[in-house]
Structure formats: C-alpha cells, structure tokens
Design a protein around this motif. Structure first.
Motif, PDB file in Angstrom:
ATOM      1  N   GLN A  39       0.781  40.659 -56.956  1.00  0.00           N
ATOM      2  CA  GLN A  39      -0.491  41.353 -56.732  1.00  0.00           C
ATOM      3  C   GLN A  39      -0.988  42.046 -58.000  1.00  0.00           C
ATOM      4  O   GLN A  39      -2.020  42.721 -57.982  1.00  0.00           O
ATOM      5  N   GLY A  40      -0.244  41.934 -59.102  1.00  0.00           N
ATOM      6  CA  GLY A  40      -0.639  42.561 -60.358  1.00  0.00           C
ATOM      7  C   GLY A  40      -0.376  44.059 -60.389  1.00  0.00           C
ATOM      8  O   GLY A  40      -1.005  44.787 -61.160  1.00  0.00           O
ATOM      9  N   LEU A  55       9.650  53.393 -55.601  1.00  0.00           N
ATOM     10  CA  LEU A  55       8.794  52.734 -56.584  1.00  0.00           C
ATOM     11  C   LEU A  55       7.742  53.726 -57.068  1.00  0.00           C
ATOM     12  O   LEU A  55       7.001  54.285 -56.267  1.00  0.00           O
ATOM     13  N   TYR A  56       7.679  53.945 -58.361  1.00  0.00           N
ATOM     14  CA  TYR A  56       6.688  54.841 -58.950  1.00  0.00           C
ATOM     15  C   TYR A  56       5.606  53.978 -59.581  1.00  0.00           C
ATOM     16  O   TYR A  56       5.897  53.071 -60.359  1.00  0.00           O
ATOM     17  N   LEU A  57       4.357  54.259 -59.213  1.00  0.00           N
ATOM     18  CA  LEU A  57       3.246  53.446 -59.669  1.00  0.00           C
ATOM     19  C   LEU A  57       1.993  54.295 -59.826  1.00  0.00           C
ATOM     20  O   LEU A  57       1.979  55.465 -59.467  1.00  0.00           O
ATOM     21  N   GLU A  63      -2.313  51.978 -52.265  1.00  0.00           N
ATOM     22  CA  GLU A  63      -2.770  51.324 -51.035  1.00  0.00           C
ATOM     23  C   GLU A  63      -2.461  49.828 -51.051  1.00  0.00           C
ATOM     24  O   GLU A  63      -1.941  49.280 -50.071  1.00  0.00           O
ATOM     25  N   LEU A  64      -2.745  49.163 -52.158  1.00  0.00           N
ATOM     26  CA  LEU A  64      -2.457  47.738 -52.271  1.00  0.00           C
ATOM     27  C   LEU A  64      -0.950  47.486 -52.186  1.00  0.00           C
ATOM     28  O   LEU A  64      -0.508  46.557 -51.502  1.00  0.00           O
ATOM     29  N   ALA A  65      -0.160  48.304 -52.843  1.00  0.00           N
ATOM     30  CA  ALA A  65       1.294  48.140 -52.814  1.00  0.00           C
ATOM     31  C   ALA A  65       1.827  48.322 -51.396  1.00  0.00           C
ATOM     32  O   ALA A  65       2.632  47.519 -50.918  1.00  0.00           O
ATOM     33  N   GLU A  71       2.724  44.072 -45.008  1.00  0.00           N
ATOM     34  CA  GLU A  71       2.375  42.751 -44.484  1.00  0.00           C
ATOM     35  C   GLU A  71       3.478  41.734 -44.704  1.00  0.00           C
ATOM     36  O   GLU A  71       3.696  40.847 -43.886  1.00  0.00           O
ATOM     37  N   ARG A  72       4.206  41.861 -45.802  1.00  0.00           N
ATOM     38  CA  ARG A  72       5.254  40.876 -46.112  1.00  0.00           C
ATOM     39  C   ARG A  72       6.537  41.142 -45.327  1.00  0.00           C
ATOM     40  O   ARG A  72       7.211  40.207 -44.916  1.00  0.00           O
TER      41      ARG A  72
END
Length: 75
Positions: A39-40, A55-57, A63-65, A71-72
């Motif tokens: 997903q980039g 996970l730090y982002l 939201e995308l993460a 979903e996965r």
C-alpha cells in the motif's frame, strides 16, 4: 540519560496482537509487513514481542494501515 537523536512529531502507532500460535508460522511477520508495503505505507519503527507487533508510522497513513490490516487479517 541518553540524548534524543531524532524526534518525529507526526508519528502514530498501531499495535497488532496475535496468538502465540503464529510463532510457528514461517514468514508471518513478513506477510503482515508486506501488506503495508504494497500500500506504499512507510514504517518509521517496529517493536515486537512474542504475540504483539507495534508499528510506528506517519499519522497520515494510520487509517490506510489499519484498514489494510483489518481487511486482510480480520475480515
């Protein structure tokens, strides 16, 4: 104390908890991280224990993460 080398003001974290059964699954963490990479989504840092992955982002990608992982692995 130790000196802070870098501050990231727009960082956020997602904590993923999973069964310790996954410890015996080759490539499990790779699969989780691969979904985000596809997903980039750039990870700033990763921390883990036997049944937890933090996970730090960037705040703008939380939201995308979350949606990607949900979903996965949960849907």
């Amino acid at each position: 104390g130790e000196a802070v080398e870098h501050k990231h003001r727009r960082a956020a974290a997602i904590c993923v908890r999973f069964s310790s059964d996954y410890l015996a699954t080759p490539g499990f963490l790779h699969h989780v991280l691969q979904q985000l990479a596809l997903q980039g989504i750039n990870l700033l840092e990763i921390s883990s224990t036997a049944n937890e992955l933090v996970l730090y982002l960037e705040k703008g990608t939380v939201e995308l993460a979350f949606r990607t992982l949900y979903e996965r692995f949960m849907a």
